[in-house]
Scaffold this motif. Structure first.
Motif, PDB file in Angstrom:
ATOM      1  N   ARG A 130       4.364  -3.533  11.276  1.00 23.52           N
ATOM      2  CA  ARG A 130       4.972  -2.247  10.938  1.00 23.52           C
ATOM      3  C   ARG A 130       6.449  -2.442  10.638  1.00 23.52           C
ATOM      4  NH1 ARG A 130       1.443  -0.303  15.720  1.00 23.52           N
ATOM      5  NH2 ARG A 130       2.950  -1.596  16.860  1.00 23.52           N
ATOM      6  N   PHE A 131       6.954  -1.713   9.651  1.00 25.57           N
ATOM      7  CA  PHE A 131       8.380  -1.783   9.342  1.00 25.57           C
ATOM      8  C   PHE A 131       9.175  -1.237  10.526  1.00 25.57           C
ATOM      9  CE2 PHE A 131       6.740  -1.808   4.965  1.00 25.57           C
ATOM     10  CZ  PHE A 131       7.388  -2.946   4.507  1.00 25.57           C
ATOM     11  N   PHE A 132      10.196  -1.977  10.926  1.00 25.57           N
ATOM     12  CA  PHE A 132      10.972  -1.609  12.106  1.00 25.57           C
ATOM     13  C   PHE A 132      12.335  -1.057  11.708  1.00 25.57           C
ATOM     14  CE2 PHE A 132      14.009  -2.594  15.530  1.00 25.57           C
ATOM     15  CZ  PHE A 132      13.415  -1.869  16.557  1.00 25.57           C
ATOM     16  N   SER A 175       0.849  -1.189   0.000  1.00 26.64           N
ATOM     17  CA  SER A 175       0.000   0.000   0.000  1.00 26.64           C
ATOM     18  C   SER A 175       0.881   1.233   0.000  1.00 26.64           C
ATOM     19  CB  SER A 175      -0.878  -0.013   1.258  1.00 26.64           C
ATOM     20  OG  SER A 175      -1.426   1.269   1.482  1.00 26.64           O
ATOM     21  N   PRO A 176       0.433   2.323  -0.630  1.00 21.65           N
ATOM     22  CA  PRO A 176       1.218   3.564  -0.590  1.00 21.65           C
ATOM     23  C   PRO A 176       1.284   4.176   0.804  1.00 21.65           C
ATOM     24  CG  PRO A 176      -0.903   3.926  -1.650  1.00 21.65           C
ATOM     25  CD  PRO A 176      -0.765   2.458  -1.479  1.00 21.65           C
ATOM     26  N   ILE A 177       0.435   3.691   1.710  1.00 19.83           N
ATOM     27  CA  ILE A 177       0.475   4.147   3.099  1.00 19.83           C
ATOM     28  C   ILE A 177       1.356   3.187   3.896  1.00 19.83           C
ATOM     29  CG2 ILE A 177      -0.846   4.763   5.142  1.00 19.83           C
ATOM     30  CD1 ILE A 177      -1.419   6.451   2.640  1.00 19.83           C
ATOM     31  N   VAL A 178       2.357   3.726   4.561  1.00 19.23           N
ATOM     32  CA  VAL A 178       3.342   2.898   5.255  1.00 19.23           C
ATOM     33  C   VAL A 178       3.320   3.192   6.757  1.00 19.23           C
ATOM     34  CG1 VAL A 178       5.798   2.324   5.450  1.00 19.23           C
ATOM     35  CG2 VAL A 178       4.815   2.861   3.211  1.00 19.23           C
ATOM     36  N   THR A 236       3.699   8.070   3.692  1.00 16.20           N
ATOM     37  CA  THR A 236       3.511   7.443   2.384  1.00 16.20           C
ATOM     38  C   THR A 236       4.839   6.927   1.851  1.00 16.20           C
ATOM     39  OG1 THR A 236       3.883   9.476   1.135  1.00 16.20           O
ATOM     40  CG2 THR A 236       1.617   9.043   1.893  1.00 16.20           C
ATOM     41  N   LEU A 237       4.747   5.972   0.976  1.00 14.37           N
ATOM     42  CA  LEU A 237       5.939   5.415   0.349  1.00 14.37           C
ATOM     43  C   LEU A 237       6.682   6.488  -0.440  1.00 14.37           C
ATOM     44  CD1 LEU A 237       7.140   2.583   0.364  1.00 14.37           C
ATOM     45  CD2 LEU A 237       5.943   2.124  -1.787  1.00 14.37           C
ATOM     46  N   SER A 238       5.939   7.361  -1.096  1.00 12.50           N
ATOM     47  CA  SER A 238       6.571   8.415  -1.897  1.00 12.50           C
ATOM     48  C   SER A 238       7.347   9.401  -1.018  1.00 12.50           C
ATOM     49  CB  SER A 238       5.522   9.162  -2.723  1.00 12.50           C
ATOM     50  OG  SER A 238       4.554   9.758  -1.881  1.00 12.50           O
ATOM     51  N   THR A 239       6.846   9.661   0.181  1.00  7.42           N
ATOM     52  CA  THR A 239       7.571  10.546   1.096  1.00  7.42           C
ATOM     53  C   THR A 239       8.899   9.923   1.489  1.00  7.42           C
ATOM     54  OG1 THR A 239       5.556  11.550   1.977  1.00  7.42           O
ATOM     55  CG2 THR A 239       7.519  11.650   3.363  1.00  7.42           C
ATOM     56  N   LEU A 240       8.896   8.663   1.832  1.00  7.30           N
ATOM     57  CA  LEU A 240      10.112   7.976   2.258  1.00  7.30           C
ATOM     58  C   LEU A 240      11.128   7.871   1.123  1.00  7.30           C
ATOM     59  CD1 LEU A 240       8.450   5.105   4.315  1.00  7.30           C
ATOM     60  CD2 LEU A 240       9.646   7.096   5.243  1.00  7.30           C
TER      61      LEU A 240
END
Length: 243
Positions: A66-68, A22-25, A37-41
């Motif tokens: 959640r990504f750690f 998902s584009p929301i991370v 968002t993935l684009s922000t990262l």
């Protein structure tokens, strides 16, 4: 698929491509939770942070999926705010700078280095200290001597010899030869070719030792009578207070 729907235990590697995410991370950075968002990262493609979320997954997840990232979470909010709005933080500059270096976000690194707080440290003070021979090694030597003398004592004292010029260095050596003490326990700083004074160097020594968690103070060292030179021309006593 959403990240939070996969309840993977901590330590599990994510499988599959990040392109399917998902584009929301959701992130867990050192115990602090963030959603972005993935684009922000991935805003700065050459950064380490962008690489974490590019191509094959390189991060583990916590028990909630959640990504750690095992970094201080307190300062990640400033990193995220910069990625979202290009807003350069004005608080916790030193700590944010360390995180910017870790994530390798080059534009933020450069802007932080131009801030008054870091410019003075990186360009002025550190460049001066780089011209003082063996400065960092001598700081560590001071600490080792102080710790060795700390047994059953409230304070430890370390004698420091500070010389700015080659001429002073020769006079200091003559003074050391007539000083009634173990010469190996005297830590020598200098000489150097730069504008800052002996007083400036003494302030730097105190600042850098205190940055390592020690409580110290200093004063001119007054030698026994009969000493060939004014001892306070070169010698200073640094007091480490333990309790």
């Amino acid at each position: 698929m959403s990240i939070s729907s996969e309840h993977k235990p901590l330590g599990k590697q994510v499988t599959g491509s990040l392109h399917t995410l998902s584009p929301i991370v959701e992130l867990n950075v050192g115990g602090e939770m963030y959603t972005t968002t993935l684009s922000t990262l991935k805003k700065h493609p050459g950064s380490k942070l962008a690489e974490m979320f590019t191509g094959q997954p390189k991060l583990r997840t916590d028990s909630e999926g959640r990504f750690f990232i095992d970094r201080p979470g307190t300062y990640f909010k400033y990193i995220l705010e910069y990625l979202r709005s290009n807003q350069v933080p004005t608080q916790c500059i030193q700590d944010v700078y360390k995180e910017a270096l870790f994530y390798d976000i080059e534009p933020l690194i450069k802007q932080l280095e131009d801030s008054p707080q870091l410019f003075g440290e990186l360009v002025a003070r550190r460049q001066f200290l780089a011209r003082v021979p063996n400065y960092s090694e001598n700081i560590e030597l001071m600490i080792r001597i102080a710790r060795a003398e700390a047994v059953a004592s409230r304070q430890s004292s370390v004698i420091v010899c500070v010389v700015r010029t080659e001429e002073d260095a020769a006079r200091c050596q003559d003074a050391l030869n007539s000083l009634d003490m173990d010469k190996k326990s005297v830590v020598k700083f200098g000489p150097w070719k730069a504008v800052p004074s002996i007083s400036d160097l003494l302030d730097c020594i105190q600042m850098d030792v205190e940055a390592k968690g020690y409580k110290i103070s200093f004063q001119p060292h007054v030698a026994e009578k009969g000493f060939r030179f004014k001892s306070h021309d070169f010698f200073y006593k640094f007091l480490f207070t333990w309790w």
